[in-house]
Design a protein around this motif. Structure first.
Motif, PDB file in Angstrom:
ATOM      1  N   ILE A 436      38.224  46.205   5.978  1.00 30.23           N
ATOM      2  CA  ILE A 436      39.083  47.356   5.733  1.00 30.23           C
ATOM      3  C   ILE A 436      38.478  48.625   6.324  1.00 30.23           C
ATOM      4  N   GLY A 437      37.174  48.806   6.154  1.00 24.92           N
ATOM      5  CA  GLY A 437      36.533  50.006   6.674  1.00 24.92           C
ATOM      6  C   GLY A 437      36.659  50.133   8.171  1.00 24.92           C
ATOM      7  N   LYS A 438      36.473  49.036   8.881  1.00 27.86           N
ATOM      8  CA  LYS A 438      36.590  49.070  10.333  1.00 27.86           C
ATOM      9  C   LYS A 438      38.030  49.347  10.754  1.00 27.86           C
ATOM     10  N   ALA A 439      38.980  48.759  10.038  1.00 25.66           N
ATOM     11  CA  ALA A 439      40.391  49.019  10.349  1.00 25.66           C
ATOM     12  C   ALA A 439      40.724  50.495  10.145  1.00 25.66           C
ATOM     13  N   ILE A 440      40.188  51.088   9.097  1.00 26.25           N
ATOM     14  CA  ILE A 440      40.426  52.514   8.843  1.00 26.25           C
ATOM     15  C   ILE A 440      39.803  53.358   9.948  1.00 26.25           C
ATOM     16  N   ASN A 510      35.602  56.640   1.090  1.00 28.21           N
ATOM     17  CA  ASN A 510      34.688  55.818   0.292  1.00 28.21           C
ATOM     18  C   ASN A 510      35.212  54.387   0.271  1.00 28.21           C
ATOM     19  N   ASN A 511      34.683  53.582   1.176  1.00 32.66           N
ATOM     20  CA  ASN A 511      35.167  52.210   1.295  1.00 32.66           C
ATOM     21  C   ASN A 511      34.089  51.172   1.007  1.00 32.66           C
ATOM     22  N   ALA A 512      32.817  51.548   1.135  1.00 38.63           N
ATOM     23  CA  ALA A 512      31.727  50.579   0.973  1.00 38.63           C
ATOM     24  C   ALA A 512      31.846  49.875  -0.374  1.00 38.63           C
ATOM     25  N   GLY A 513      31.684  48.571  -0.344  1.00 42.36           N
ATOM     26  CA  GLY A 513      31.795  47.838  -1.603  1.00 42.36           C
ATOM     27  C   GLY A 513      31.380  46.392  -1.466  1.00 42.36           C
ATOM     28  N   LEU A 514      31.288  45.733  -2.602  1.00 40.74           N
ATOM     29  CA  LEU A 514      31.041  44.298  -2.676  1.00 40.74           C
ATOM     30  C   LEU A 514      31.686  43.810  -3.961  1.00 40.74           C
ATOM     31  N   SER A 515      31.779  42.515  -4.120  1.00 44.74           N
ATOM     32  CA  SER A 515      32.404  41.997  -5.324  1.00 44.74           C
ATOM     33  C   SER A 515      31.731  40.717  -5.772  1.00 44.74           C
ATOM     34  N   ILE A 516      31.553  40.635  -7.065  1.00 44.96           N
ATOM     35  CA  ILE A 516      30.996  39.433  -7.688  1.00 44.96           C
ATOM     36  C   ILE A 516      32.008  38.960  -8.721  1.00 44.96           C
ATOM     37  N   SER A 517      32.561  37.799  -8.486  1.00 39.53           N
ATOM     38  CA  SER A 517      33.611  37.280  -9.369  1.00 39.53           C
ATOM     39  C   SER A 517      32.994  36.320 -10.389  1.00 39.53           C
ATOM     40  N   LYS A 518      32.833  36.834 -11.626  1.00 37.33           N
ATOM     41  CA  LYS A 518      32.274  36.002 -12.695  1.00 37.33           C
ATOM     42  C   LYS A 518      32.939  36.369 -14.014  1.00 37.33           C
ATOM     43  N   PRO A 519      33.057  35.404 -14.921  1.00 36.08           N
ATOM     44  CA  PRO A 519      33.543  35.736 -16.261  1.00 36.08           C
ATOM     45  C   PRO A 519      32.480  36.526 -17.019  1.00 36.08           C
ATOM     46  N   LEU A 520      32.865  37.083 -18.141  1.00 41.40           N
ATOM     47  CA  LEU A 520      31.977  37.940 -18.929  1.00 41.40           C
ATOM     48  C   LEU A 520      30.645  37.262 -19.233  1.00 41.40           C
ATOM     49  N   MET A 521      30.675  36.010 -19.715  1.00 40.22           N
ATOM     50  CA  MET A 521      29.447  35.369 -20.172  1.00 40.22           C
ATOM     51  C   MET A 521      28.497  35.010 -19.033  1.00 40.22           C
ATOM     52  N   GLU A 522      29.016  34.984 -17.819  1.00 43.78           N
ATOM     53  CA  GLU A 522      28.157  34.661 -16.684  1.00 43.78           C
ATOM     54  C   GLU A 522      27.731  35.897 -15.887  1.00 43.78           C
ATOM     55  N   THR A 523      28.307  37.055 -16.202  1.00 39.28           N
ATOM     56  CA  THR A 523      27.961  38.286 -15.492  1.00 39.28           C
ATOM     57  C   THR A 523      26.630  38.802 -16.010  1.00 39.28           C
ATOM     58  N   THR A 524      25.665  38.923 -15.104  1.00 46.58           N
ATOM     59  CA  THR A 524      24.332  39.383 -15.498  1.00 46.58           C
ATOM     60  C   THR A 524      24.261  40.907 -15.441  1.00 46.58           C
TER      61      THR A 524
END
Length: 687
Positions: A436-440, A510-524
């Motif tokens: 997305i950032g490069k497209a913008i 402000n486009n920089a980002g990352l994502s971690i897909s985890k349920p509540l009990m597995e999110t550290t």
């Protein structure tokens, strides 16, 4: 099978000579000078041979000249204009007369110097603006120095504004001095000629190199006088930091009448000039060669404080000097303007000189700003040469005005294409090396913005910048910088680099980002902190650093957050990501309320389901989300599309479209808005 080259031999030779001369900055400056060749071609109407003149057209550059950049005229018709020439007071009318001399469609528009090339009795003519030649041309006793340097092989021609009469003058010089190979044009440059292209090039080189040797062998040791105590250049890191601190203030001053892009240089030539005792006197005399002051204005704004002065003192003094400069420029205009003069184009400086720090130059785009600075460096070299052997004596102020506000120059400006929507705007996009950032960044550059591609990976950022610049391959379009948005020092450094590259900042994404897909009990805790460091804290740091620049400039601006549908939609197994997106979404509202008084708009974009081309999805998020929904990863884009109201897949370019709409000016009264780019997710409707 390749097509044979149909380019006439004189044109091939002319282009080769032009490229060779234009590639060396000692010989001429960007877009300066012109070259020509004469030859014959068959008239397609009569089938007979006709004598032609090929000459660099108006606005071209010798170093990159192509056949399309040549004006093509019938030589007999141009020379016949002598019989209808109405005299020097009406010589501007002759430019329109050139249109009646064109061969076929005529190629590029003929320049004001066409007469010089057509009327001089030589098959090949060069007109150039070398620093060494202009130094002799702008010396108080230039005629005597020309004779000393060249003997009778080069003839002095007193200052005359470029035009038909100057062509007649040089033609007469050539006829009366068969031993001569060229001229020094007072206050202007040089002209050389030859029977062949090789002869013309050799004569041009000989004149320039002879002038350089003459100046070197005869110059006083310190043409600019002794070093002023306290005006020596600051150490490089301190110098660059001070330049970054001053740039926003200076750009605001230079943009009072019209927005400008800036360029900074701290070259040794500039720093030495500003450290010397004579720099205030010489700067006040202004530049001389028409190509110089058309781009730099007649003189620069010069800060009269040492580099050790406090920033507060410097800011206050710059404001005073700017008002004085504007009043002085208006007085200059009013002294010389006539009823027929074009309106004053603006009273702000194009060049600002800061002792110990360097030079800031300004223009309607990055290239124009950079070239203005290059021309002032040429002017400094000219001053050094002239002062070393004589006294620098530029043409009269009234003549400078005649050039600057020439009706022909006004017509040339009027022919320029309409600026693109984001022209003069400087954009910083984080996380812009991919997705997305490069497209913008790509869209903003295509719409005329100067773009700073910021990314954690410097090599990828620089590669993306080169790709965005495309065939231009130019840092005038895009530059790549490293930026760890979670590190305040790295963020400040990236913003400083943006400011030094283009003079300031207008638009931050402000486009920089990352994502971690985890349920509540597995999110550290580490997962949570990493998401918040990069996006919540990172957006805060970037916005804070950018706002300092935007406020200092006083030109308003835009801050755009790439948030997410997840900022308002409760989805499964992504507690950290969705929470941080909600944080970013509220930052939009908070900053819109706080920065509005400075004319700064803050808005957000909420994308969803951007799979193709997305760095986040390619980094593992796609596989995680696909597993959550129980589908194959390659089907994820279509899966997201089918759950939308429009049943359309969202691409990075669609997000870029929204950023453009928010920042291009049509929504000038919109701030605090979040624009959904999700193809319609009813559960994420804002309410």
């Amino acid at each position: 099978m390749s097509t044979p080259d149909q380019t006439p031999a004189p044109v091939r030779e002319l282009l080769e000579r032009s490229h060779a001369l234009g590639a060396d900055p000692r010989f001429t400056n960007y877009a300066g000078g012109n070259t020509s060749a004469q030859g014959t071609a068959t008239d397609p109407v009569t089938g007979t041979a006709v004598d032609l003149l090929w000459v660099k057209g108006s606005g071209g550059d010798l170093g990159t000249l192509t056949a399309d950049g040549l004006a093509v005229l019938r030589l007999d018709r141009v020379r016949a204009l002598r019989t209808v020439y109405p005299g020097v007071e009406r010589e501007d009318e002759m430019v329109a007369a050139f249109d009646h001399c064109l061969f076929g469609k005529g190629g590029a528009a003929p320049s004001i110097d066409t007469a010089m090339h057509a009327l001089v009795d030589a098959a090949h003519v060069d007109h150039l603006h070398p620093d060494a030649g202009i130094a002799l041309a702008c010396a108080a006793d230039g005629e005597k120095l020309t004779e000393q340097a060249f003997g009778d092989k080069v003839v002095w021609v007193p200052w005359r504004r470029p035009g038909f009469q100057l062509g007649l003058d040089i033609a007469a010089v050539k006829a009366q001095n068969p031993q001569a190979v060229g001229t020094v044009l007072g206050g202007h440059g040089i002209t050389a000629w030859g029977d062949t292209s090789a002869d013309a090039e050799a004569n041009s080189r000989w004149i320039i190199e002879t002038a350089e040797r003459f100046l070197a062998e005869n110059s006083a040791p310190e043409p600019f006088g002794p070093v002023l105590p306290g005006y020596e250049p600051l150490p490089v890191e301190q110098r660059r930091a001070r330049a970054a601190a001053l740039a926003p203030v200076l750009r605001g001053l230079a943009s009072r009448d019209a927005p400008q892009v800036g360029h900074f240089t701290d070259s040794g030539v500039v720093l030495d000039f500003l450290a010397r005792a004579e720099h205030p006197r010489l700067a006040a005399l202004g530049t001389s060669c028409p190509d110089h002051f058309l781009r730099t204005k007649v003189k620069p704004l010069v800060l009269d404080l040492p580099p050790t002065a406090s920033l507060e003192e410097v800011h206050a003094r710059l404001a005073e000097l700017h008002e004085a400069y504007r009043a002085d420029y208006r007085a200059y205009y009013e002294r010389h303007a006539t009823q027929d003069s074009p309106a004053m184009r603006g009273a702000d400086p194009a060049i600002v000189l800061v002792p110990g720090v360097g030079m800031f130059s300004y223009g309607r785009n990055a290239q124009t700003a950079r070239v203005a600075g290059e021309f002032y460096v040429n002017a400094v070299n000219v001053m050094r040469g002239a002062e070393g052997v004589s006294t620098y004596s530029p043409i009269e102020e009234s003549e400078k005005f005649r050039i600057e506000y020439w009706a022909l120059e006004e017509a040339k400006l009027a022919r320029m294409p309409k600026p693109r929507p984001l022209a003069t705007r400087i954009a910083l996009v984080t996380g812009a090396a991919s997705g997305i950032g490069k497209a913008i960044a790509t869209r903003l550059a295509a719409e005329g913005a100067c773009v700073v591609v910021a990314d954690l990976d410097l090599e990828k950022a620089q590669a993306a910048a080169r790709e965005i610049a495309g065939d231009l391959g130019s840092s005038d379009v895009a530059v790549g910088v490293a930026a760890d948005v979670s590190d305040p020092d790295a963020v400040r450094a990236a913003v400083d680099e943006a400011v030094l590259a283009f003079g300031g900042l207008d638009l931050v994404v402000n486009n920089a980002g990352l994502s971690i897909s985890k349920p509540l009990m597995e999110t550290t805790e580490r997962d949570w902190d990493l998401q918040h460091d990069v996006m919540a804290k990172g957006s805060f740091l970037v916005s804070q650093a950018a706002a300092r620049v935007l406020i200092a400039q006083g030109l308003g601006g835009d801050i755009v957050y790439i948030a997410s549908k997840n900022s308002v939609f409760a989805g499964p197994n992504n507690i950290a990501y969705s929470a941080v997106k909600a944080d970013q979404a509220h930052q939009v509202r908070l900053l819109a309320a706080e920065l509005g008084e400075h004319g700064i708009k803050v808005n957000g974009v909420n994308p969803d389901g951007v799979v193709r081309g997305s760095g986040i999805f390619a980094g593992g998020w796609g596989a995680q989300r696909a597993a959550t929904y129980g589908i194959a990863e390659e089907d994820l884009g279509n899966f997201y599309a089918q759950r939308t109201l429009l049943k359309r897949e969202v691409l990075p370019e669609h997000v870029a479209n929204a950023v453009f709409v928010l920042t291009a000016g049509e929504l000038s009264h919109t701030t605090g808005l979040h624009v959904p780019v999700d193809a319609g997710v009813a559960a994420a409707f804002l309410r």
